[in-house]
Design an enzyme around this catalytic site. Structure first.
Site, PDB file in Angstrom:
ATOM      1  CB  CYS A  86      -0.895   0.145   1.143  1.00  9.42           C
ATOM      2  SG  CYS A  86      -1.627   1.433   1.761  1.00  9.42           S
ATOM      3  CB  CYS A  89       0.656   1.507   4.155  1.00 10.74           C
ATOM      4  SG  CYS A  89      -1.027   0.914   4.298  1.00 10.74           S
TER       5      CYS A  89
END
Length: 195
Positions: A86, A89
């Site tokens: 991600c 992230c």
């Protein structure tokens, strides 16, 4: 004289009725205030809303330690759900580590990063764990990284968007949920808003 005694009795009865009525109104107002402010500590619901008790879980960290969320009561908790693939992230992790280094002890806060291991793109479970370890080491993360291979916590917290972060106060109640990445200033602001 009998008139005065009768009048005194009527006045006392009226005063008693008014006192009873006022007491009932005060009790009703208190009940409304309690419901507006949330339930008493013993009556809090398990849920994901502000003021709720978050769903409890026990997950194993990359270091092999079992961590139970409710055992962290007494500390402020930043509960973060994420995956290695991600991009937001990845962008957020250095900020989380910087915040943890700078304020973790001072503000009595624990960052708990739950990797949605079941969502990792590797084929085997061992490869998924290796990917998470490589990610942790490359970002030099020192806060606990928990593995969620069965998506049990991810499911309980209804995680669709990642990263998603819950801010839990030292009494163990959710105070805020953030979807999307954060920086150090945001983390500090949200943690400072906890009790």
């Amino acid at each position: 004289m009998k008139k005065n005694i009768g009048l005194l009795i009527v006045v006392l009865l009226v005063v008693a009725m008014i006192g009873t009525y006022v007491r009932q109104q005060i009790n009703e107002d208190r009940a409304i205030e309690k419901s507006a402010l949330g339930k008493d500590i013993g009556e809090r619901e398990i849920g994901l809303g502000n003021g709720d008790t978050p769903p409890d879980f026990t997950l194993t960290s990359l270091d092999g330690e079992d961590i139970t969320l409710s055992d962290l009561r007494g500390k402020k908790v930043v509960l973060n759900f994420w995956a290695t693939w991600c991009p937001p992230c990845k962008a957020e992790m250095p900020h989380m580590q910087s915040f943890y280094d700078k304020y973790g002890k001072e503000k009595n806060v624990e960052i708990v990063a739950v990797n949605l291991t079941s969502a990792e793109r590797d084929v085997t479970a061992d490869a998924k764990v290796d990917t998470v370890m490589t990610f942790r080491d490359s970002f030099e993360l020192t806060f606990p990284i928990l593995l969620d291979p069965e998506n049990s916590a991810g499911s309980d917290y209804q995680i669709i968007t990642i990263p998603t972060t819950y801010f839990i106060d030292s009494n163990g109640y959710i105070q805020r949920a953030i979807k999307g990445p954060m920086d150090v200033d945001m983390l500090k602001e949200y943690v400072d808003a906890l009790d």
